[in-house]
Design a protein around this motif. Structure first.
Motif, PDB file in Angstrom:
ATOM      1  N   ALA A 110       0.839  -1.201   0.000  1.00 43.44           N
ATOM      2  CA  ALA A 110       0.000   0.000   0.000  1.00 43.44           C
ATOM      3  C   ALA A 110       0.875   1.251   0.000  1.00 43.44           C
ATOM      4  O   ALA A 110       1.945   1.276   0.606  1.00 43.44           O
ATOM      5  CB  ALA A 110      -0.918   0.001   1.214  1.00 43.44           C
ATOM      6  N   SER A 111       0.380   2.280  -0.669  1.00 43.46           N
ATOM      7  CA  SER A 111       1.101   3.556  -0.712  1.00 43.46           C
ATOM      8  C   SER A 111       0.113   4.692  -0.947  1.00 43.46           C
ATOM      9  O   SER A 111      -1.060   4.450  -1.261  1.00 43.46           O
ATOM     10  CB  SER A 111       2.155   3.523  -1.821  1.00 43.46           C
ATOM     11  OG  SER A 111       1.539   3.353  -3.082  1.00 43.46           O
ATOM     12  N   GLY A 112       0.600   5.920  -0.807  1.00 46.91           N
ATOM     13  CA  GLY A 112      -0.201   7.073  -1.153  1.00 46.91           C
ATOM     14  C   GLY A 112      -0.744   7.881   0.013  1.00 46.91           C
ATOM     15  O   GLY A 112      -1.380   8.911  -0.189  1.00 46.91           O
ATOM     16  N   GLY A 113      -0.495   7.424   1.233  1.00 53.90           N
ATOM     17  CA  GLY A 113      -0.979   8.175   2.374  1.00 53.90           C
ATOM     18  C   GLY A 113      -0.221   9.479   2.559  1.00 53.90           C
ATOM     19  O   GLY A 113       0.776   9.741   1.877  1.00 53.90           O
TER      20      GLY A 113
ATOM     21  N   CYS B 247      -2.712   0.121  -4.029  1.00 57.52           N
ATOM     22  CA  CYS B 247      -2.330  -1.179  -3.481  1.00 57.52           C
ATOM     23  C   CYS B 247      -1.829  -2.028  -4.646  1.00 57.52           C
ATOM     24  O   CYS B 247      -2.608  -2.397  -5.518  1.00 57.52           O
ATOM     25  CB  CYS B 247      -3.517  -1.832  -2.796  1.00 57.52           C
ATOM     26  SG  CYS B 247      -3.181  -3.455  -2.087  1.00 57.52           S
ATOM     27  N   ALA B 248      -0.544  -2.307  -4.632  1.00 53.94           N
ATOM     28  CA  ALA B 248       0.055  -3.103  -5.692  1.00 53.94           C
ATOM     29  C   ALA B 248       0.167  -4.550  -5.236  1.00 53.94           C
ATOM     30  O   ALA B 248       0.696  -4.832  -4.157  1.00 53.94           O
ATOM     31  CB  ALA B 248       1.430  -2.552  -6.040  1.00 53.94           C
ATOM     32  N   ALA B 249      -0.313  -5.460  -6.062  1.00 54.96           N
ATOM     33  CA  ALA B 249      -0.301  -6.889  -5.738  1.00 54.96           C
ATOM     34  C   ALA B 249       0.748  -7.613  -6.563  1.00 54.96           C
ATOM     35  O   ALA B 249       0.970  -7.293  -7.729  1.00 54.96           O
ATOM     36  CB  ALA B 249      -1.671  -7.493  -5.988  1.00 54.96           C
TER      37      ALA B 249
ATOM     38  N   LYS C  88      -2.896  -4.221 -14.343  1.00 53.29           N
ATOM     39  CA  LYS C  88      -1.755  -3.640 -13.639  1.00 53.29           C
ATOM     40  C   LYS C  88      -1.601  -4.186 -12.232  1.00 53.29           C
ATOM     41  O   LYS C  88      -0.728  -3.733 -11.482  1.00 53.29           O
ATOM     42  CB  LYS C  88      -1.919  -2.119 -13.575  1.00 53.29           C
ATOM     43  CG  LYS C  88      -1.879  -1.435 -14.927  1.00 53.29           C
ATOM     44  CD  LYS C  88      -1.989   0.077 -14.784  1.00 53.29           C
ATOM     45  CE  LYS C  88      -1.910   0.745 -16.142  1.00 53.29           C
ATOM     46  NZ  LYS C  88      -2.029   2.227 -16.037  1.00 53.29           N
ATOM     47  N   ASN C  89      -2.461  -5.142 -11.859  1.00 54.66           N
ATOM     48  CA  ASN C  89      -2.407  -5.714 -10.506  1.00 54.66           C
ATOM     49  C   ASN C  89      -2.472  -4.649  -9.423  1.00 54.66           C
ATOM     50  O   ASN C  89      -1.719  -4.692  -8.443  1.00 54.66           O
ATOM     51  CB  ASN C  89      -1.148  -6.564 -10.321  1.00 54.66           C
ATOM     52  CG  ASN C  89      -1.271  -7.927 -10.961  1.00 54.66           C
ATOM     53  OD1 ASN C  89      -2.311  -8.265 -11.525  1.00 54.66           O
ATOM     54  ND2 ASN C  89      -0.219  -8.705 -10.887  1.00 54.66           N
ATOM     55  N   THR C  90      -3.385  -3.719  -9.601  1.00 56.50           N
ATOM     56  CA  THR C  90      -3.479  -2.584  -8.687  1.00 56.50           C
ATOM     57  C   THR C  90      -4.925  -2.314  -8.288  1.00 56.50           C
ATOM     58  O   THR C  90      -5.820  -2.416  -9.116  1.00 56.50           O
ATOM     59  CB  THR C  90      -2.910  -1.319  -9.341  1.00 56.50           C
ATOM     60  OG1 THR C  90      -1.557  -1.558  -9.711  1.00 56.50           O
ATOM     61  CG2 THR C  90      -2.955  -0.141  -8.393  1.00 56.50           C
ATOM     62  N   ALA C  91      -5.105  -1.989  -7.016  1.00 49.03           N
ATOM     63  CA  ALA C  91      -6.387  -1.485  -6.523  1.00 49.03           C
ATOM     64  C   ALA C  91      -6.138  -0.104  -5.920  1.00 49.03           C
ATOM     65  O   ALA C  91      -5.082   0.134  -5.337  1.00 49.03           O
ATOM     66  CB  ALA C  91      -6.976  -2.421  -5.479  1.00 49.03           C
ATOM     67  N   CYS C  92      -7.106   0.784  -6.076  1.00 50.10           N
ATOM     68  CA  CYS C  92      -6.940   2.149  -5.602  1.00 50.10           C
ATOM     69  C   CYS C  92      -8.119   2.591  -4.759  1.00 50.10           C
ATOM     70  O   CYS C  92      -9.222   2.032  -4.882  1.00 50.10           O
ATOM     71  CB  CYS C  92      -6.779   3.105  -6.785  1.00 50.10           C
ATOM     72  SG  CYS C  92      -5.243   2.880  -7.693  1.00 50.10           S
ATOM     73  N   LEU C  93      -7.874   3.556  -3.929  1.00 56.61           N
ATOM     74  CA  LEU C  93      -8.938   4.187  -3.142  1.00 56.61           C
ATOM     75  C   LEU C  93      -8.791   5.692  -3.321  1.00 56.61           C
ATOM     76  O   LEU C  93      -7.855   6.295  -2.786  1.00 56.61           O
ATOM     77  CB  LEU C  93      -8.830   3.808  -1.668  1.00 56.61           C
ATOM     78  CG  LEU C  93      -9.970   4.305  -0.780  1.00 56.61           C
ATOM     79  CD1 LEU C  93     -11.274   3.591  -1.135  1.00 56.61           C
ATOM     80  CD2 LEU C  93      -9.644   4.100   0.699  1.00 56.61           C
TER      81      LEU C  93
ATOM     82  N   TYR D 280      -4.926 -11.838   2.920  1.00 54.41           N
ATOM     83  CA  TYR D 280      -3.685 -11.126   2.603  1.00 54.41           C
ATOM     84  C   TYR D 280      -3.846  -9.644   2.913  1.00 54.41           C
ATOM     85  O   TYR D 280      -4.897  -9.049   2.644  1.00 54.41           O
ATOM     86  CB  TYR D 280      -3.328 -11.311   1.120  1.00 54.41           C
ATOM     87  CG  TYR D 280      -3.201 -12.756   0.724  1.00 54.41           C
ATOM     88  CD1 TYR D 280      -4.269 -13.423   0.122  1.00 54.41           C
ATOM     89  CD2 TYR D 280      -2.028 -13.464   0.979  1.00 54.41           C
ATOM     90  CE1 TYR D 280      -4.164 -14.762  -0.222  1.00 54.41           C
ATOM     91  CE2 TYR D 280      -1.921 -14.795   0.629  1.00 54.41           C
ATOM     92  CZ  TYR D 280      -2.977 -15.436   0.035  1.00 54.41           C
ATOM     93  OH  TYR D 280      -2.880 -16.758  -0.305  1.00 54.41           O
ATOM     94  N   TRP D 281      -2.769  -9.068   3.452  1.00 55.04           N
ATOM     95  CA  TRP D 281      -2.815  -7.672   3.883  1.00 55.04           C
ATOM     96  C   TRP D 281      -1.563  -6.923   3.463  1.00 55.04           C
ATOM     97  O   TRP D 281      -0.459  -7.483   3.474  1.00 55.04           O
ATOM     98  CB  TRP D 281      -2.916  -7.609   5.415  1.00 55.04           C
ATOM     99  CG  TRP D 281      -4.235  -8.095   5.924  1.00 55.04           C
ATOM    100  CD1 TRP D 281      -4.587  -9.384   6.225  1.00 55.04           C
ATOM    101  CD2 TRP D 281      -5.399  -7.301   6.160  1.00 55.04           C
ATOM    102  NE1 TRP D 281      -5.902  -9.435   6.634  1.00 55.04           N
ATOM    103  CE2 TRP D 281      -6.408  -8.178   6.609  1.00 55.04           C
ATOM    104  CE3 TRP D 281      -5.685  -5.945   6.037  1.00 55.04           C
ATOM    105  CZ2 TRP D 281      -7.699  -7.718   6.931  1.00 55.04           C
ATOM    106  CZ3 TRP D 281      -6.946  -5.501   6.359  1.00 55.04           C
ATOM    107  CH2 TRP D 281      -7.943  -6.375   6.807  1.00 55.04           C
ATOM    108  N   GLY D 282      -1.775  -5.651   3.102  1.00 57.65           N
ATOM    109  CA  GLY D 282      -0.650  -4.761   2.904  1.00 57.65           C
ATOM    110  C   GLY D 282      -0.164  -4.236   4.241  1.00 57.65           C
ATOM    111  O   GLY D 282      -0.762  -4.493   5.299  1.00 57.65           O
ATOM    112  N   GLN D 283       0.898  -3.438   4.202  1.00 54.68           N
ATOM    113  CA  GLN D 283       1.548  -3.007   5.434  1.00 54.68           C
ATOM    114  C   GLN D 283       0.906  -1.783   6.081  1.00 54.68           C
ATOM    115  O   GLN D 283       1.254  -1.449   7.197  1.00 54.68           O
ATOM    116  CB  GLN D 283       3.038  -2.692   5.161  1.00 54.68           C
ATOM    117  CG  GLN D 283       3.318  -1.317   4.607  1.00 54.68           C
ATOM    118  CD  GLN D 283       2.906  -1.149   3.162  1.00 54.68           C
ATOM    119  OE1 GLN D 283       2.322  -2.022   2.535  1.00 54.68           O
ATOM    120  NE2 GLN D 283       3.241   0.019   2.603  1.00 54.68           N
ATOM    121  N   GLY D 284      -0.021  -1.142   5.392  1.00 51.56           N
ATOM    122  CA  GLY D 284      -0.670   0.026   5.959  1.00 51.56           C
ATOM    123  C   GLY D 284      -0.008   1.321   5.534  1.00 51.56           C
ATOM    124  O   GLY D 284       1.220   1.384   5.389  1.00 51.56           O
TER     125      GLY D 284
END
Length: 127
Positions: A5-8, A21-23, A75-80, A116-120
């Motif tokens: 996860a990124s973008g915060g 969120c890149a998978a 792209k194996n990506t989810a976004c918010l 499965y979880w990203g790192q936050g």
């Protein structure tokens, strides 16, 4: 599946942020994705989910109309996309993934249902 996860960041109330969120590791396209958020000492709270089968989405009432979840399987990506942010949106945001049983139409809103979880990534909204 590994999630990153990124973008915060820090934004003023009324502003916008876009989380990604890149998978990696396995085919992403068969996994339902979701975003949760958590404050210190509190349980992880459901924010939004998107199904792999048809891209349908589901949101917590507190974020409807302001946050939008999307995915790009190529792209194996989810976004918010987070618009009209409020101070109460401040939290660590986590992306999550689960491969649902075949034919399942149910949206999963409990954190224990995801494998499965990203790192936050920290989102801070100042007033």
């Amino acid at each position: 599946v590994q999630l990153q996860a990124s973008g915060g960041g820090l934004v003023q109330a009324g502003g916008s942020l876009r989380l990604s969120c890149a998978a990696s590791g396995r085919s992403f396209s068969n996994y339902d994705m979701a975003w949760f958020r958590q404050l210190p000492g509190k349980e992880r709270e459901f924010v939004a989910a998107i199904k792999w089968s048809d891209g349908s989405t589901y949101y917590a009432d507190s974020v409807k109309g302001r946050l939008t979840i999307s995915r790009d399987n190529a792209k194996n990506t989810a976004c918010l996309q987070m618009n009209s942010l409020k101070p109460e949106d401040t939290a660590v945001y986590y992306c999550a993934a689960v491969r649902p049983p075949y034919g399942s139409r149910r949206f999963r809103v409990n954190s224990h249902e995801y494998d499965y979880w990203g790192q936050g990534t920290q989102v801070t909204v100042s007033s």
